[in-house]
Design a protein around this motif. Structure first.
Motif, PDB file in Angstrom:
ATOM      1  N   ALA A  52       0.824  -1.217   0.000  1.00  0.00           N
ATOM      2  CA  ALA A  52       0.000   0.000   0.000  1.00  0.00           C
ATOM      3  C   ALA A  52       0.854   1.262   0.000  1.00  0.00           C
ATOM      4  N   ALA A  53       2.071   1.168   0.511  1.00  0.00           N
ATOM      5  CA  ALA A  53       2.951   2.336   0.571  1.00  0.00           C
ATOM      6  C   ALA A  53       3.497   2.732  -0.797  1.00  0.00           C
ATOM      7  N   LEU A  54       3.385   1.832  -1.777  1.00  0.00           N
ATOM      8  CA  LEU A  54       3.884   2.131  -3.117  1.00  0.00           C
ATOM      9  C   LEU A  54       2.828   2.919  -3.890  1.00  0.00           C
ATOM     10  N   PRO A  55       3.207   4.011  -4.514  1.00  0.00           N
ATOM     11  CA  PRO A  55       2.223   4.778  -5.299  1.00  0.00           C
ATOM     12  C   PRO A  55       1.765   3.993  -6.523  1.00  0.00           C
TER      13      PRO A  55
ATOM     14  N   HIS B 262       3.477   0.730  -9.315  1.00  0.00           N
ATOM     15  CA  HIS B 262       2.954  -0.566  -9.744  1.00  0.00           C
ATOM     16  C   HIS B 262       2.978  -0.657 -11.273  1.00  0.00           C
ATOM     17  N   LEU B 263       2.585   0.442 -11.918  1.00  0.00           N
ATOM     18  CA  LEU B 263       2.566   0.457 -13.379  1.00  0.00           C
ATOM     19  C   LEU B 263       3.977   0.375 -13.946  1.00  0.00           C
ATOM     20  N   ARG B 264       4.924   1.056 -13.301  1.00  0.00           N
ATOM     21  CA  ARG B 264       6.315   0.998 -13.768  1.00  0.00           C
ATOM     22  C   ARG B 264       6.868  -0.414 -13.642  1.00  0.00           C
ATOM     23  N   LEU B 265       6.596  -1.065 -12.510  1.00  0.00           N
ATOM     24  CA  LEU B 265       7.073  -2.435 -12.307  1.00  0.00           C
ATOM     25  C   LEU B 265       6.482  -3.366 -13.358  1.00  0.00           C
ATOM     26  N   LYS B 266       5.182  -3.242 -13.562  1.00  0.00           N
ATOM     27  CA  LYS B 266       4.507  -4.129 -14.510  1.00  0.00           C
ATOM     28  C   LYS B 266       5.095  -3.986 -15.913  1.00  0.00           C
ATOM     29  N   ALA B 267       5.489  -2.764 -16.274  1.00  0.00           N
ATOM     30  CA  ALA B 267       6.083  -2.528 -17.590  1.00  0.00           C
ATOM     31  C   ALA B 267       7.460  -3.177 -17.717  1.00  0.00           C
TER      32      ALA B 267
END
Length: 289
Positions: A161-164, A168-173
């Motif tokens: 939850a602490a991650l903006p 999450h979108l950057r990691l997924k990419a």
């Protein structure tokens, strides 16, 4: 596996007053200490170290109550170097010190000797596949968290939850190899699986071994090897935790594979908006038994 675990229980009884060489036994049985400890804790519901302590304190109680020697002699007999260390272990099991029990005859909380049996529980097939993977890397945001066996782990929940949202979108990419998508990774897990013991949790993705990763991300290097992949579907995290437990009680005792050291990985394939239900894949590192 059932035979190996019962031989382990026998060895505990033979060495209640001495050192227990788990690694040597694992070699005799054609398995590894890591796998033996993981399977014992999953099936017995307690770490091997805790079972040994409970059995020692159960048997030592008879010597304490019968007054067979002073407490230091009894402590040494069961592998403790002082009455203080023996007293702490005794109190942790029985809830009272050895002097109190010698005087009052209790309270006592005995640990019966375990006997592990295979029961018919496999009426529901497990959706499993075996995958050979070259070396790869897991990159993302890591934290040390306590192990919790049932329900949502609030420490992991807080970490994610602490991650903006944009992170999450950057990691997924960055995801570049199987297992795909955002991953929940547990590493450096205590082989005994003691609840409350610390592990490394990484929220991230898998990339090829040579793929560049941003400097601000943590990385776990994963060597080449084989993985057992279990598909789960239903209430989250209950369905996932039930399948995880069933790998120990059903799949490993029935298949010629054993756990090898390495991270366990959960890939979330699909989920409800509120995460009340999810379809997941549980990746466990395995090798021939």
């Amino acid at each position: 596996m059932i035979s190996a675990l019962n031989r382990l229980v026998d060895l505990v009884e033979e060495h209640l007053a001495g050192e227990l060489d788990i690694n040597a036994l694992a070699g005799e049985l054609g398995t590894t200490e890591y796998h033996l400890r993981r399977m014992f804790s999953s099936l017995a519901g307690m770490p091997l170290s805790e079972y040994v302590r409970r059995r020692r304190m159960t048997v030592a109680t008879a010597d304490v109550i019968r007054g067979e020697g002073d407490l230091l002699s009894i402590a040494v007999r069961y592998g403790y170097g002082s009455t203080e260390a023996f007293g702490r272990a005794f109190r942790a099991v029985h809830g009272a010190g050895p002097r109190d029990v010698r005087r009052d005859g209790g309270p006592l909380r005995t640990q019966p000797r375990l006997r592990i049996r295979l029961t018919v529980e496999g009426s529901t097939p497990m959706d499993t596949r075996l995958v050979d993977r070259p070396a790869f890397r897991l990159v993302g945001h890591a934290a040390r968290v306590p192990l919790i066996h049932h329900g949502v782990n609030p420490h992991i929940q807080q970490h994610i939850a602490a991650l903006p949202q944009e992170e999450h979108l950057r990691l997924k990419a960055l995801s570049g190899t199987e297992p795909g998508g955002l991953l929940q990774v547990c590493d450096d897990l205590d082989p005994d699986g003691t609840e409350g013991s610390e592990l490394t949790y990484l929220h991230g993705v898998a990339v090829s071994r040579d793929a560049p990763a941003p400097d601000d991300l943590d990385a776990i290097e994963v060597p080449p090897g084989r993985w057992a992949v279990f598909r789960t579907d239903g209430p989250h995290p209950q369905a996932l935790q039930t399948t995880w437990a069933a790998t120990a009680t059903q799949w490993f005792p029935s298949n010629p594979w054993r756990l090898r050291p390495g991270p366990s990985i959960v890939a979330v394939l699909d989920r409800a908006d509120d995460f009340s239900t999810a379809t997941c894949e549980l990746w466990l590192p395995v090798e021939p038994a």
